[in-house]
Design an enzyme around this catalytic site. Structure first.
Site, PDB file in Angstrom:
ATOM      1  N   GLU A   1       0.630   5.676   0.190  1.00  0.00           N
ATOM      2  CA  GLU A   1      -0.207   6.863   0.392  1.00  0.00           C
ATOM      3  C   GLU A   1      -0.009   7.833  -0.773  1.00  0.00           C
ATOM      4  O   GLU A   1       1.103   7.983  -1.278  1.00  0.00           O
ATOM      5  CB  GLU A   1       0.180   7.560   1.706  1.00  0.00           C
ATOM      6  CG  GLU A   1      -0.166   6.741   2.932  1.00  0.00           C
ATOM      7  CD  GLU A   1       0.131   7.448   4.248  1.00  0.00           C
ATOM      8  OE1 GLU A   1       0.454   8.659   4.239  1.00  0.00           O
ATOM      9  OE2 GLU A   1       0.025   6.786   5.293  1.00  0.00           O
TER      10      GLU A   1
ATOM     11  N   GLU B   1      -9.413   7.561   3.655  1.00  0.00           N
ATOM     12  CA  GLU B   1      -9.311   7.812   5.101  1.00  0.00           C
ATOM     13  C   GLU B   1      -9.846   9.202   5.457  1.00  0.00           C
ATOM     14  O   GLU B   1      -9.386  10.219   4.902  1.00  0.00           O
ATOM     15  CB  GLU B   1      -7.847   7.650   5.574  1.00  0.00           C
ATOM     16  CG  GLU B   1      -7.707   7.929   7.075  1.00  0.00           C
ATOM     17  CD  GLU B   1      -6.404   7.422   7.700  1.00  0.00           C
ATOM     18  OE1 GLU B   1      -5.630   6.713   7.019  1.00  0.00           O
ATOM     19  OE2 GLU B   1      -6.185   7.746   8.881  1.00  0.00           O
TER      20      GLU B   1
ATOM     21  N   LYS C   1       0.855  -1.198   0.000  1.00  0.00           N
ATOM     22  CA  LYS C   1       0.000   0.000   0.000  1.00  0.00           C
ATOM     23  C   LYS C   1       0.882   1.236   0.000  1.00  0.00           C
ATOM     24  O   LYS C   1       1.945   1.241   0.630  1.00  0.00           O
ATOM     25  CB  LYS C   1      -0.920   0.008   1.227  1.00  0.00           C
ATOM     26  CG  LYS C   1      -1.786   1.259   1.306  1.00  0.00           C
ATOM     27  CD  LYS C   1      -2.833   1.173   2.381  1.00  0.00           C
ATOM     28  CE  LYS C   1      -2.365   1.525   3.766  1.00  0.00           C
ATOM     29  NZ  LYS C   1      -1.786   2.873   3.931  1.00  0.00           N
TER      30      LYS C   1
HETATM   31  O1  KIV Z   1      -1.142   2.149   8.685  1.00  0.00           O
HETATM   32  C1  KIV Z   1      -2.344   1.901   8.790  1.00  0.00           C
HETATM   33  O2  KIV Z   1      -2.797   1.242   9.739  1.00  0.00           O
HETATM   34  C2  KIV Z   1      -3.238   2.403   7.757  1.00  0.00           C
HETATM   35  C3  KIV Z   1      -4.712   2.220   7.964  1.00  0.00           C
HETATM   36  C4  KIV Z   1      -5.212   3.219   8.917  1.00  0.00           C
HETATM   37  C5  KIV Z   1      -5.442   2.258   6.673  1.00  0.00           C
HETATM   38  O3  KIV Z   1      -2.797   2.948   6.796  1.00  0.00           O
END
Ligand code: KIV
Length: 278
Positions: free
Chosen positions: A115, A182, A113
């Site tokens: 950002e 988010e 993932k």
């Molecule tokens: O790091 C994390 O836990 C996250 C979630 C809040 C989506 O990015």
């Protein structure tokens, strides 16, 4: 067999909601997996809820890979996503590729993932082309907290709402298999969710997202330094743990623990012999 990104995308088509949780260690990952969560994120919230940093910014690749390995050992069924830490994917496409590959090759995760929206699109495209599934993350992006001025909801004003919609579309076009929304208004996430063919996973983004994600330590009531508005406590484990530890302390002090039930025995004649010899 592990859950695949195809199955996750199919859940949206079948209008089946997608529950996702974070996990950072073997024991929790095993419980979350056995309970049936299809997506586990080894989030960089690790920094705050496990390592005690003030934000996610100090988290390193070494820490993330270390914890990803533990989660992979614990969860046999869920698809595991490694969260790329601050500045491990912004500097260059080759940096992003190198660090994402570590999550897959060393950590054993199945996806990563990142950002950001348009700003990371080139990296998303390259990773996907190289066979690494990517989940996007827009709205409140905690790694940009200094730029955003803290942990505040995003997309309430027209300009920012338009940018978020555009970012979501760009991430889909770049090949992301899903996108985290988010802390954005519920009506805006509904619009984004309808616009995208890939699933949206909300946290503080209302009920109309295709899935929901919670930080496991928040939903279990384990991390109590700060409880965000979007967190729902399904248990209050911090209180239960403290009560258990107090019970232990008082039983040790009052000599009611341990009893013979928690002790080991040996042949009585052997101990008599040892006593006689000593
Ligand atoms: O790091 C994390 O836990 C996250 C979630 C809040 C989506 O990015």
């Amino acid at each position: 067999m592990r859950v695949t990104i195809t199955e996750i995308k199919e859940m949206k088509q079948k209008k089946e909601k997608i529950p996702m949780l974070t996990a950072y260690d073997y024991v929790t990952a095993k419980m979350v997996d056995e309970a049936g969560v299809p997506l586990i994120l080894v989030g960089d919230t690790l920094g705050m809820v496990i390592l005690g940093y003030e934000s996610t910014i100090p988290v390193t690749m070494e820490e993330m890979v270390h914890h990803t390995k533990a989660v992979v050992r614990g969860a046999k069924k869920a698809l595991i996503i490694g969260d790329m830490p601050f500045m491990t994917y912004h500097i260059s496409v080759s940096d992003a590729l190198h660090n994402a590959a570590r999550f897959i090759q060393e950590g054993g995760a199945q996806a990563v993932k990142m950002e950001g929206g348009e700003v990371v699109a080139e990296k998303v495209r390259r990773l996907v082309d190289c066979g690494i599934p990517v989940m996007g993350h827009i709205g409140l992006t905690p790694q940009s907290k200094h730029q955003l001025g803290g942990f505040k909801a995003r997309g309430k004003a027209a300009e920012e709402a338009k940018k978020l919609l555009n970012d979501a579309c760009i991430l889909e076009e770049a090949g992301a298999f899903a996108v985290v929304l988010e802390c954005i208004p519920a009506r805006l996430s509904k619009l984004i969710t309808h616009k995208l063919a890939i699933p949206t996973i909300g946290i503080g983004a209302g009920p109309d997202c295709d899935g929901q994600v919670q930080v496991v330590s928040d939903m279990l009531g384990l991390y109590t330094d700060f409880v965000p508005r979007h967190a729902k406590q399904y248990a209050k484990l911090a209180g239960e743990i403290k009560a258990a530890v107090s019970g232990y302390i008082s039983e040790v002090k009052s000599l009611s623990f341990p009893t013979m039930e928690h002790s080991y025995t040996m042949d009585e004649s052997l101990i008599k012999q040892l006593e006689a010899e000593s």
